[in-house]
Design an enzyme around this catalytic site. Structure first.
Site, mmCIF file in Angstrom:
data_model
loop_
_atom_site.group_PDB
_atom_site.id
_atom_site.type_symbol
_atom_site.label_atom_id
_atom_site.label_comp_id
_atom_site.label_asym_id
_atom_site.label_seq_id
_atom_site.Cartn_x
_atom_site.Cartn_y
_atom_site.Cartn_z
ATOM 1 N N TYR A 164 0.788 -1.348 0.023
ATOM 2 C CA TYR A 164 0.035 -0.033 0.074
ATOM 3 C C TYR A 164 0.856 1.107 -0.006
ATOM 4 O O TYR A 164 0.944 2.386 -0.956
ATOM 5 C CB TYR A 164 -0.777 0.019 0.996
ATOM 6 C CG TYR A 164 -2.470 0.139 0.918
ATOM 7 C CD1 TYR A 164 -2.908 0.682 -0.182
ATOM 8 C CD2 TYR A 164 -3.443 -0.269 1.722
ATOM 9 C CE1 TYR A 164 -4.159 0.910 -0.620
ATOM 10 C CE2 TYR A 164 -4.951 -0.106 1.650
ATOM 11 C CZ TYR A 164 -5.134 0.339 0.274
ATOM 12 O OH TYR A 164 -6.409 0.734 0.112
ATOM 13 N N GLU A 171 2.181 6.272 -7.076
ATOM 14 C CA GLU A 171 1.092 7.189 -7.648
ATOM 15 C C GLU A 171 1.595 8.743 -7.454
ATOM 16 O O GLU A 171 1.433 9.613 -8.344
ATOM 17 C CB GLU A 171 -0.173 6.926 -7.023
ATOM 18 C CG GLU A 171 -0.698 5.563 -7.178
ATOM 19 C CD GLU A 171 -2.026 5.040 -6.420
ATOM 20 O OE1 GLU A 171 -2.766 5.900 -5.995
ATOM 21 O OE2 GLU A 171 -2.127 3.888 -6.314
HETATM 22 C C1 LIG Z 1 -11.582 11.192 -8.153
HETATM 23 C C2 LIG Z 1 -10.336 11.564 -7.638
HETATM 24 C C3 LIG Z 1 -10.140 10.823 -6.530
HETATM 25 C C4 LIG Z 1 -8.942 11.220 -6.040
HETATM 26 C C5 LIG Z 1 -8.549 10.791 -4.738
HETATM 27 C C6 LIG Z 1 -7.244 10.832 -4.050
HETATM 28 C C7 LIG Z 1 -7.119 10.326 -2.842
HETATM 29 C C8 LIG Z 1 -6.844 8.842 -2.687
HETATM 30 C C9 LIG Z 1 -6.139 8.407 -1.610
HETATM 31 C C10 LIG Z 1 -6.252 6.682 -1.859
HETATM 32 C C11 LIG Z 1 -5.061 6.004 -2.106
HETATM 33 C C12 LIG Z 1 -5.330 4.990 -2.493
HETATM 34 C C13 LIG Z 1 -4.048 4.296 -3.272
HETATM 35 C C14 LIG Z 1 -4.028 3.166 -3.848
HETATM 36 O O1 LIG Z 1 -4.626 2.965 -5.240
HETATM 37 C C15 LIG Z 1 -2.820 2.214 -3.729
HETATM 38 C C16 LIG Z 1 -2.693 1.005 -3.843
HETATM 39 O O2 LIG Z 1 -3.918 0.061 -3.990
HETATM 40 S S1 LIG Z 1 -1.304 0.159 -3.747
HETATM 41 C C17 LIG Z 1 -1.568 -1.578 -3.688
HETATM 42 C C18 LIG Z 1 -1.989 -2.043 -2.386
HETATM 43 N N1 LIG Z 1 -3.491 -2.007 -2.353
HETATM 44 C C19 LIG Z 1 -4.024 -2.835 -1.519
HETATM 45 O O3 LIG Z 1 -3.730 -3.590 -0.824
HETATM 46 C C20 LIG Z 1 -5.451 -2.620 -1.638
HETATM 47 C C21 LIG Z 1 -6.273 -2.880 -0.367
HETATM 48 N N2 LIG Z 1 -7.580 -2.389 -0.494
HETATM 49 C C22 LIG Z 1 -8.666 -3.334 -0.731
HETATM 50 O O4 LIG Z 1 -8.296 -4.433 -0.772
HETATM 51 C C23 LIG Z 1 -9.988 -2.788 -0.927
HETATM 52 O O5 LIG Z 1 -9.747 -2.052 -2.249
HETATM 53 C C24 LIG Z 1 -10.615 -2.225 0.240
HETATM 54 C C25 LIG Z 1 -11.950 -1.707 -0.400
HETATM 55 C C26 LIG Z 1 -9.584 -0.993 0.667
HETATM 56 C C27 LIG Z 1 -10.683 -2.942 1.508
HETATM 57 O O6 LIG Z 1 -11.404 -4.088 1.027
HETATM 58 P P1 LIG Z 1 -12.546 -4.850 1.972
HETATM 59 O O7 LIG Z 1 -13.349 -3.974 2.891
HETATM 60 O O8 LIG Z 1 -13.469 -5.391 0.734
HETATM 61 O O9 LIG Z 1 -11.747 -5.710 2.569
HETATM 62 P P2 LIG Z 1 -11.812 -7.412 2.474
HETATM 63 O O10 LIG Z 1 -11.147 -7.776 1.240
HETATM 64 O O11 LIG Z 1 -11.342 -7.834 3.735
HETATM 65 O O12 LIG Z 1 -13.474 -7.806 2.235
HETATM 66 C C28 LIG Z 1 -14.417 -7.517 3.112
HETATM 67 C C29 LIG Z 1 -15.595 -8.807 2.882
HETATM 68 O O13 LIG Z 1 -16.175 -8.472 1.845
HETATM 69 C C30 LIG Z 1 -15.819 -9.774 0.865
HETATM 70 N N3 LIG Z 1 -15.619 -9.059 -0.500
HETATM 71 C C31 LIG Z 1 -15.329 -8.038 -0.713
HETATM 72 N N4 LIG Z 1 -15.148 -7.770 -2.340
HETATM 73 C C32 LIG Z 1 -15.144 -9.155 -2.714
HETATM 74 C C33 LIG Z 1 -15.581 -9.723 -3.947
HETATM 75 N N5 LIG Z 1 -15.115 -9.015 -4.963
HETATM 76 N N6 LIG Z 1 -15.977 -11.149 -3.928
HETATM 77 C C34 LIG Z 1 -16.350 -11.765 -3.004
HETATM 78 N N7 LIG Z 1 -16.258 -11.104 -1.633
HETATM 79 C C35 LIG Z 1 -15.934 -10.075 -1.403
HETATM 80 C C36 LIG Z 1 -14.771 -10.260 1.542
HETATM 81 O O14 LIG Z 1 -14.607 -11.501 1.234
HETATM 82 C C37 LIG Z 1 -15.071 -9.896 2.994
HETATM 83 O O15 LIG Z 1 -16.174 -10.744 3.498
HETATM 84 P P3 LIG Z 1 -16.214 -11.452 4.917
HETATM 85 O O16 LIG Z 1 -16.481 -10.272 5.710
HETATM 86 O O17 LIG Z 1 -17.304 -12.503 4.840
HETATM 87 O O18 LIG Z 1 -14.774 -11.947 5.139
#
Ligand SMILES: CCCCCCCCCCCCC[C@@H](O)CC(=O)SCCNC(=O)CCNC(=O)[C@H](O)C(C)(C)COP(=O)(O)OP(=O)(O)OC[C@H]1O[C@@H](n2cnc3c(N)ncnc32)[C@H](O)[C@@H]1OP(=O)(O)O
Length: 242
Positions: A164, A171
């Protein structure tokens, strides 16, 4: 012993059946979506590796994968829909910020400003996004299929700790590199006087975007740290509603 469903009224039974059909449909769609996205990001990873092995340089790499990247990153917008209709338990705001900032990076920065496409910072965020998304979508897929290997679960909830910040550095450096070109070209800007009587300066908009990482990124990062504690250490986390 009779189950509570057997004791219920016809209406309750119909409601339960509808819920089951709905959740089976949602699971089928999510499984298809996650497999497609894992495949998409794997294709990107292989294309990047092939380009680098063949050419021995990162110059031209973005151009070679731009189309596939734009398609799969833009398609991720449906994830905001998943949260909005409640088929995944994630905040619309958290997902919206994550997806929109990526789409902004792809379309309004990297794709729009040719001069920065060969910057090392572009390769940095591309590699980081690719590793993240292959891990994340394969985690969701195996989880839905109830066959989740521990190393994928471990990777999903540990790699982000390093990836992250690295992605954010890539970015921010890319937006910073874009600033002089945006200022010189006046792209996406509107100067007065004009018939709408509106003024907009994309250069200052980008400075605001850079600054907005300061309050927004920690929220995403701490959200992931909470998810990590919940999934890997079984902690019960009470999250505020959107
Ligand atoms: C318009 C101009 C905008 C300008 C804004 C500028 C400001 C920006 C600031 C932000 C910076 C962001 C930078 C970023 O782009 C950099 C990177 O990404 S670098 C790479 C590293 N990145 C990561 O590791 C990303 C991590 N983020 C995420 O994973 C997700 O995007 C996030 C939404 C942040 C978190 O995910 P979530 O809350 O969904 O967590 P979980 O994965 O644990 O899921 C929770 C539960 O939901 C179920 N789930 C979610 N999605 C799915 C799916 N597609 N299919 C099935 N199930 C899904 C998951 O299983 C969990 O279920 P349970 O609770 O039963 O366990």
């Amino acid at each position: 012993m009779a189950s509570s469903e057997e004791d219920g009224t016809v209406e309750e039974k119909e409601n339960n059946n509808k819920k089951r059909t709905k959740s089976a449909l949602a699971t089928a769609w999510l499984t298809f979506y996650n497999i497609a996205m894992t495949a998409g990001w794997l294709v990107l990873a292989m294309a990047m590796m092939r380009f680098y092995i063949q050419k021995g340089t990162h110059k031209g790499l973005y151009r070679s994968i731009a189309r596939t990247l734009k398609f799969f990153q833009t398609f991720a917008l449906v994830e905001v829909g998943h949260c909005a209709i409640g088929i995944v338990r994630t905040s619309v705001i958290v997902t919206g910020v994550q997806v929109c900032s990526r789409i902004f990076m792809v379309w309004f920065i990297t794709n729009s400003i040719r001069q920065i496409q060969n910057e090392e910072s572009v390769i940095l965020f591309l590699v980081v996004w690719t590793v993240t998304e292959i891990t994340r979508y394969s985690y969701y897929t195996f989880n839905l299929l109830h066959h989740l290997p521990y190393f994928i679960k471990w990777a999903r909830y540990n790699l982000f700790i390093v990836l992250y910040p690295l992605g954010v550095i890539g970015e921010l450096m890319t937006i910073y590199a874009a600033l002089p070109f945006v200022r010189r070209s006046g792209m996406y800007s509107m100067r007065l006087p004009n018939k709408y009587n509106v003024s907009f300066d994309y250069y200052y908009c980008l400075i605001i975007v850079i600054l907005s990482y300061i309050p927004l990124f920690p929220q995403l990062y701490f959200h992931m740290l909470r998810q990590r504690r919940r999934v890997l250490h079984g902690e019960v986390i009470v999250e505020k509603d959107d």
